[in-house]
Design a protein around this motif. Structure first.
Motif, PDB file in Angstrom:
ATOM      1  N   PRO A  29      43.248  40.565  44.590  1.00 22.49           N
ATOM      2  CA  PRO A  29      42.040  41.448  43.828  1.00 22.49           C
ATOM      3  C   PRO A  29      41.856  42.919  44.203  1.00 22.49           C
ATOM      4  CG  PRO A  29      41.136  39.012  44.662  1.00 22.49           C
ATOM      5  CD  PRO A  29      42.588  39.296  45.065  1.00 22.49           C
ATOM      6  N   GLN A  30      42.571  42.992  45.558  1.00 24.01           N
ATOM      7  CA  GLN A  30      42.534  44.400  46.029  1.00 24.01           C
ATOM      8  C   GLN A  30      43.369  45.359  45.223  1.00 24.01           C
ATOM      9  OE1 GLN A  30      43.930  45.342  50.010  1.00 24.01           O
ATOM     10  NE2 GLN A  30      41.590  45.599  50.492  1.00 24.01           N
ATOM     11  N   TYR A  31      44.484  44.558  44.431  1.00 25.84           N
ATOM     12  CA  TYR A  31      45.315  45.384  43.780  1.00 25.84           C
ATOM     13  C   TYR A  31      44.627  45.865  42.310  1.00 25.84           C
ATOM     14  CZ  TYR A  31      48.970  46.785  40.430  1.00 25.84           C
ATOM     15  OH  TYR A  31      49.958  47.568  39.654  1.00 25.84           O
ATOM     16  N   GLU A  32      43.608  45.235  42.109  1.00 30.48           N
ATOM     17  CA  GLU A  32      42.752  45.505  40.805  1.00 30.48           C
ATOM     18  C   GLU A  32      41.870  46.769  41.277  1.00 30.48           C
ATOM     19  OE1 GLU A  32      39.526  43.876  37.607  1.00 30.48           O
ATOM     20  OE2 GLU A  32      40.114  42.478  39.214  1.00 30.48           O
ATOM     21  N   THR A  33      41.424  46.864  42.563  1.00 34.18           N
ATOM     22  CA  THR A  33      40.632  47.936  43.123  1.00 34.18           C
ATOM     23  C   THR A  33      41.624  49.082  43.266  1.00 34.18           C
ATOM     24  OG1 THR A  33      39.388  46.321  44.392  1.00 34.18           O
ATOM     25  CG2 THR A  33      39.308  48.864  44.932  1.00 34.18           C
ATOM     26  N   LEU A  34      42.931  49.012  43.757  1.00 32.73           N
ATOM     27  CA  LEU A  34      43.756  50.107  43.667  1.00 32.73           C
ATOM     28  C   LEU A  34      44.114  50.607  42.116  1.00 32.73           C
ATOM     29  CD1 LEU A  34      45.967  51.631  45.143  1.00 32.73           C
ATOM     30  CD2 LEU A  34      47.772  49.901  44.553  1.00 32.73           C
ATOM     31  N   LEU A  35      44.202  49.849  41.114  1.00 32.95           N
ATOM     32  CA  LEU A  35      44.280  50.201  39.988  1.00 32.95           C
ATOM     33  C   LEU A  35      43.180  51.131  39.377  1.00 32.95           C
ATOM     34  CD1 LEU A  35      46.007  47.157  37.849  1.00 32.95           C
ATOM     35  CD2 LEU A  35      47.057  49.359  38.568  1.00 32.95           C
TER      36      LEU A  35
END
Length: 453
Positions: A29-35
């Motif tokens: 989920p943290q990757y979605e935050t990065l995007l």
């Protein structure tokens, strides 16, 4: 079967990259935050710099700014690598470049599967940096043999994926239904599995040798270990990551910030610790998967790479142990010797450029002049930087080390073996510099022919 009924490899690659992104956002989920952070920084950058927005629009870059530029996986055997070559070929992705990461103490060598022609890169430039574990570099005989046994017992591809790859090769393409099934089947190879295939003791022994070895050997497949969006301001993303709840790696890899960006700059948030169930029902944790960001510049010629490598070597001697702010300051100081002007980069033959006619050139009538600089002075032709589509071994190793706890084993260093890698691959890797040179020359020939007509 009529070839026109087949889905194009570019379309299959586009579908696959989007499916991969959705899967990885669900898993990390943290990757979605990065995007979301990258999208915000890109939007603000374009608002501040209308000229940049205009250039991206003219060159068709704006529409695909939000497309993830690459992912990365690691495989354990020659057979896995060879089958991946066939899988990526379905999507129009070919092995470009050989990267020896042993020079940085990481026991793998790699290539990048990517599209190679201009139209395919414009459609979707998605690429997968693929590394092969080098079991021969493990000095402990017992551990090396155990790792080989574990790898030999697994199959990282579904039966459906193997069947559709064979179908693609035999009939020359995939129909719409086959392409949809292929994307779903291929995705399974890259999915995360929290159940390890080994007991905790085996995992810990391989982990002690090198964390990357444990990551490659102990799971059902080569889970995607990161995806990478493209940013227009990597320094700003690095600065904001902690505010968004992400722990960034210590320094941005690659060259310094410049007016004329060169090659590739990369950073990431550090790998997450994830719960693992080992054989024997014992719980543990594994750290490998993270989110990366990249900012790309112009591809450098052999002369440009020689100067870059020379300056990078000097900067690494002076930046060891510095925080990112000091690292970037020293890097910028060292790289003052690298021209930061497009015209000078072109005139000195340090970077690759694509040539095109200007409006004046298109309406000039027949021109037989062959002196390129004279044509520039007359305002008949223009040149724009060719984007670097590949990777930097030292930067890739830096990302690996940062997300594997900084592991470095000097016993691995200096063991490049391109012949062995290509034998495992079942094909030769394409020379990336030759691709850029060919593109530059083709564009130059095209404008001269157009002017003469």
């Amino acid at each position: 079967m009529n070839r026109q009924t087949f889905v194009s490899p570019d379309e299959i690659r586009d579908r696959f990259s989007k499916a991969m992104s959705a899967m990885y956002q669900a898993e990390v989920p943290q990757y979605e935050t990065l995007l979301e952070l990258v999208e915000q920084v890109n939007r603000e950058t374009l608002e501040r710099d209308p000229a940049l927005a205009g250039r991206l629009t003219v060159h068709g870059e704006l529409d695909r700014l939000g497309v993830e530029r690459h992912g990365a996986i690691r495989v354990g055997s020659d057979e896995e690598l060879a089958m991946l070559r066939r899988l990526f070929a379905v999507m129009g992705m070919h092995p470009v470049g050989y990267y020896d990461l042993s020079e940085a103490g990481v026991p793998v060598h790699s290539t990048a599967f990517r599209p190679v022609d201009d139209a395919s890169l414009a459609r979707n430039p998605f690429r997968v940096f693929t590394s092969l574990l080098r079991l021969e570099l493990i000095e402990n005989d017992t551990l090396r043999e155990r790792a080989a046994e574990i790898l030999a017992a697994r199959d990282i591809f579904t039966d459906g994926a193997r069947e559709l790859i064979a179908t693609h090769e035999s009939q020359g393409g995939l129909t719409a239904d086959q392409a949809e099934r292929f994307v779903n089947e291929a995705l399974e190879t890259f999915r995360w599995h929290r159940d390890a295939t080994v007991d905790l003791e085996t995992y810990e022994a391989l982990h002690a040798e090198h964390r990357l070895i444990a990551d490659v050997v102990c799971f059902r497949g080569p889970h995607i270990n990161h995806l990478t969006p493209r940013t227009l301001d990597i320094d700003e993303v690095q600065r904001r990551m902690p505010q968004a709840g992400m722990d960034p790696k210590e320094v941005i890899e690659g060259p310094p910030r410049r007016r004329c960006p060169i090659l590739l700059r990369q950073t990431s948030f550090k790998a997450l610790e994830e719960s693992i169930l080992f054989a024997g029902e014992r719980q543990g944790t594994h750290t490998a998967r993270f989110g990366e960001i990249e900012q790309r510049g112009v591809a450098l010629t052999p002369a440009g790479r020689k100067l870059y490598d020379q300056l990078l070597k000097e900067s690494r001697r002076r930046t060891a142990g510095l925080d990112n702010a000091e690292h970037q300051r020293v890097l910028a100081e060292v790289f003052r010797d690298f021209p930061d002007d497009e015209a000078e980069l072109r005139l000195r033959g340090l970077a690759f450029f694509e040539y095109a006619l200007t409006d004046a050139g298109r309406t000039a009538g027949r021109v037989v002049e062959r002196d390129i600089e004279a044509l520039f002075e007359r305002g008949l032709i223009e040149a724009r930087p060719i984007t670097y589509e590949d990777f930097l071994p030292v930067s890739a190793a830096g990302i690996f080390q940062s997300n594997l706890g900084g592991d470095r084993n000097e016993a691995y260093a200096g063991n490049a073996n391109r012949d062995a890698f290509e034998a495992a691959l079942g094909a030769s890797v394409i020379d990336e510099l030759a691709l850029y040179a060919k593109r530059e020359q083709a564009s130059l020939t095209a404008v001269l022919v157009a002017l003469e007509r």
